[in-house]
Design an enzyme around this catalytic site. Structure first.
Site, short mmCIF file in Angstrom:
data_model
loop_
_atom_site.label_atom_id
_atom_site.label_comp_id
_atom_site.label_asym_id
_atom_site.label_seq_id
_atom_site.Cartn_x
_atom_site.Cartn_y
_atom_site.Cartn_z
N SER A 28 9.60 -5.76 8.19
CA SER A 28 10.87 -5.45 7.85
C SER A 28 12.13 -6.51 7.90
O SER A 28 12.59 -7.06 6.98
CB SER A 28 11.38 -3.97 8.19
OG SER A 28 10.63 -3.15 7.92
N ARG A 128 3.39 3.43 -7.20
CA ARG A 128 4.46 3.88 -6.34
C ARG A 128 5.67 4.35 -6.94
O ARG A 128 6.12 3.62 -7.97
CB ARG A 128 4.47 2.87 -4.96
CG ARG A 128 3.26 2.91 -4.29
CD ARG A 128 3.40 1.88 -3.15
NE ARG A 128 4.47 2.47 -2.05
CZ ARG A 128 4.90 1.87 -0.85
NH1 ARG A 128 4.54 0.52 -0.97
NH2 ARG A 128 5.62 2.46 -0.21
N GLN A 175 14.36 1.42 2.42
CA GLN A 175 14.25 0.88 1.11
C GLN A 175 15.26 1.13 0.29
O GLN A 175 15.85 -0.04 -0.41
CB GLN A 175 12.86 0.88 0.68
CG GLN A 175 11.86 0.10 1.83
CD GLN A 175 10.35 0.44 1.08
OE1 GLN A 175 10.21 0.84 -0.24
NE2 GLN A 175 9.22 -0.35 1.79
N ASP A 325 5.61 4.72 9.39
CA ASP A 325 4.42 3.87 9.12
C ASP A 325 3.28 3.82 10.26
O ASP A 325 2.30 3.48 9.94
CB ASP A 325 4.84 2.31 9.30
CG ASP A 325 5.74 2.09 7.71
OD1 ASP A 325 5.45 2.81 6.88
OD2 ASP A 325 6.43 0.97 8.00
N LYS A 352 3.21 6.02 0.08
CA LYS A 352 3.19 4.88 0.84
C LYS A 352 2.02 4.00 0.14
O LYS A 352 1.71 4.07 -1.02
CB LYS A 352 2.99 5.03 2.22
CG LYS A 352 3.87 5.56 2.82
CD LYS A 352 5.13 4.84 3.12
CE LYS A 352 6.29 5.29 3.79
NZ LYS A 352 7.73 4.65 3.43
N ARG A 356 -1.42 8.64 2.37
CA ARG A 356 -1.82 8.44 3.80
C ARG A 356 -2.18 9.72 4.32
O ARG A 356 -2.88 9.72 5.39
CB ARG A 356 -0.77 7.79 4.56
CG ARG A 356 -0.74 6.04 4.06
CD ARG A 356 0.40 5.44 4.96
NE ARG A 356 0.13 4.05 4.72
CZ ARG A 356 1.02 2.98 5.18
NH1 ARG A 356 2.23 3.58 5.85
NH2 ARG A 356 0.77 1.61 4.80
N ARG A 401 -2.68 -0.16 6.79
CA ARG A 401 -2.51 0.53 7.94
C ARG A 401 -3.67 1.68 8.05
O ARG A 401 -4.22 2.19 8.96
CB ARG A 401 -1.19 1.29 8.10
CG ARG A 401 -0.21 0.27 8.10
CD ARG A 401 1.28 0.70 8.54
NE ARG A 401 2.24 0.18 8.31
CZ ARG A 401 2.71 -1.18 8.79
NH1 ARG A 401 1.97 -1.64 9.79
NH2 ARG A 401 3.71 -1.85 8.26
C1 S3P Z 1 10.54 -0.11 5.08
C2 S3P Z 1 10.88 0.77 5.05
C3 S3P Z 1 9.94 1.89 5.22
C4 S3P Z 1 8.64 1.62 5.58
C5 S3P Z 1 8.27 0.42 4.86
C6 S3P Z 1 9.15 -0.72 5.14
C7 S3P Z 1 11.62 -1.33 5.18
O1 S3P Z 1 9.81 2.64 3.73
O2 S3P Z 1 7.74 2.59 5.44
O3 S3P Z 1 6.87 0.03 5.39
O4 S3P Z 1 11.38 -2.56 5.35
O5 S3P Z 1 12.85 -1.07 4.83
P1 S3P Z 1 10.91 3.66 3.17
O6 S3P Z 1 12.12 3.15 3.26
O7 S3P Z 1 10.65 3.99 1.72
O8 S3P Z 1 10.87 4.90 3.94
#
Ligand code: S3P
Length: 446
Positions: A28, A128, A175, A325, A352, A356, A401
């Site tokens: 991230s 997705r 995100q 995650d 995801k 999952r 994962r």
């Molecule tokens: C992430 C946020 C998460 C996570 C992803 C990375 C990010 O997703 O599952 O692997 O870097 O902001 P969501 O924000 O959709 O939950």
């Protein structure tokens, strides 16, 4: 970036894991470091960047939009930014590979720039949901045309000036939050995101670190993040801490394989990411934090993990955003615990890189684990520390994962577990297999 030829991997027990590992840079934070450096005026340096396929997809897209991005050595990168507002029109579609983070955050950046970009991805990413970012970005004025159901391929036609909004997150998603904040960077006025449930806060932290005017308030409705747009970002020297989501595999592997004693160095422990540590400790895991320090503005420690007899728990649903995650590997820990583990409130797992919940239910059942599947999680009956049966092939479903979690399960199974395609592991942890060989070299035939 797509894995044309499947890479099957047979994992059988190798005995105790011992030694130390240094996990790769946080995924991230790596995405965000590249994006904000690409929008700064001048040259930033990044140390410890994750060189996985997802992050490389972000780098490639930013290059196509005008940033100069160069690798100087292992994990060391130099980025010459174009300045906020300075992204250029990319030629051809941007291939996001498997990466939801690249797609959603870059959609945010494009939305408030005068460029049009088409985003494509692999079979997993193309399933997705993108409406969660399309909705707020359309409210800001971007014109977005997607495939049916808000899927990729999609096209974002950015708008200048975009309209600042106050957006309440309908799903707990960092995100989505980040897409809106990044769009807000080049939007006049103040763009706000209200998150009723806190999610990882790397965007807010790093935007502030680059000199953007960002404020975070705790309100009765949740965290309110405000960003003043048309900011000038100042180039930075960034050190990316190790990824707790990659450390997770060794935390569980060392906890479940008898005799193990592993030091995991340089693990990011931002509280918005550290839910698995709490859950494993509730299960009786023996994890000691050593040399707590701050790296790149994020809390970091080394984790010493020793084998322990785990017990089943009810995983507090409130932990879900801080370990979203990590559920696949938590399910593996649960498969070896004494008694029942109930993990609910994690319905986001269904959207995801794979579904999952279904993927882990299918894979663990095939390995002889008793479980039941719920819309929002799993209930798992543990083996009480005994090896699980194994002796089967599981589908990794283009999901790194799932592949790594089942590799961990294979370390304490009576017969080998075959992962049909280990290729996806390269999206987030290209050195995973070599690291495992370093911790437990001798592969003993099942
Ligand atoms: C992430 C946020 C998460 C996570 C992803 C990375 C990010 O997703 O599952 O692997 O870097 O902001 P969501 O924000 O959709 O939950």
């Amino acid at each position: 970036m797509s894995h044309v030829t499947p890479q099957p991997w047979h994992v059988s027990p190798r005995g105790a894991l011992s030694g130390s590992v240094r996990v790769p840079g946080d995924k991230s934070i790596s995405h965000r470091a590249l994006m904000l450096s690409a929008l700064a005026v001048g040259e930033s340096r990044i140390d410890g960047l994750l060189e996985g396929e997802d992050v490389l997809a972000t780098a490639a897209a930013l290059r196509r939009m005008g940033a100069t991005i160069e690798r100087e050595g292992e994990g060391r990168w130099r980025v010459h930014g174009v300045g906020v507002g300075g992204l250029l029109q990319p030629e051809g579609a941007l291939d996001m590979g498997n990466s939801g983070t690249s797609t959603r955050l870059l959609m945010g950046l494009v939305a408030s720039h005068g460029v049009t970009a088409t985003f494509t991805g692999d079979a997993s990413l193309s399933k997705r949901p993108m409406n969660r970012v399309i909705d707020p970005l359309a409210q800001m004025g971007a014109d977005i045309t997607s495939s049916p159901g808000g899927r990729l391929p999609l096209m974002v036609r950015g708008i200048v000036p975009a309209v600042p909004i106050r957006y309440t997150l309908p799903v707990a998603s960092a995100q989505v939050k980040s897409a809106v904040l990044l769009a807000g960077l080049n939007t006049p006025g103040i763009t706000q995101v209200l998150e009723p449930v806190s999610t990882r806060d790397h965007s807010e932290r790093m935007l502030a670190g680059f000199g953007a005017d960002v404020t975070v308030e705790e309100t009765s409705e949740g965290r309110l993040i405000s960003i003043r747009g048309e900011a000038e970002l100042k180039p930075q020297q960034i050190v990316v801490p190790g990824d707790p989501s990659s450390a997770a595999f060794w935390m569980v592997a060392a906890s479940v394989v008898p005799g193990s004693d592993v030091l995991i160095e340089n693990v990011g422990l931002n509280s918005t990411r550290a839910g698995l540590l709490q859950a494993l400790r509730m299960m009786g895991a023996d994890i000691a934090e050593q040399d707590a320090r701050t790296v790149g503005g994020e809390p970091v420690a080394d984790l010493r993990v020793r084998h322990a007899a785990l017990v089943g728990i009810e995983v507090p649903p409130a932990l879900a955003p801080s370990m979203i995650d990590e559920y696949p590997v938590l399910f593996v820990a649960a498969a070896f615990a004494q008694g029942r583990t109930v993990a609910r409130g994690a319905e986001e797992l269904r959207v995801k890189e794979s579904d999952r919940i279904a993927a882990m239910a299918t894979a663990l059942s095939a390995c002889g684990v008793t479980l039941s599947e719920h819309e929002d999680g799993l209930t798992i009956e543990g083996s009480g520390g005994e090896p699980i049966a194994g002796g089967t092939t599981i589908a990794s479903l283009l999901d790194h994962r799932i592949a790594m979690s089942l590799a961990v399960a294979g370390l304490h199974a009576r017969r080998a577990i075959t992962i049909d395609d280990a290729g996806p592991i390269a999206t987030s942890y290209p050195t995973f297999r070599a690291t495992l060989d370093g911790l437990a070299p001798a592969e003993i035939a099942a």
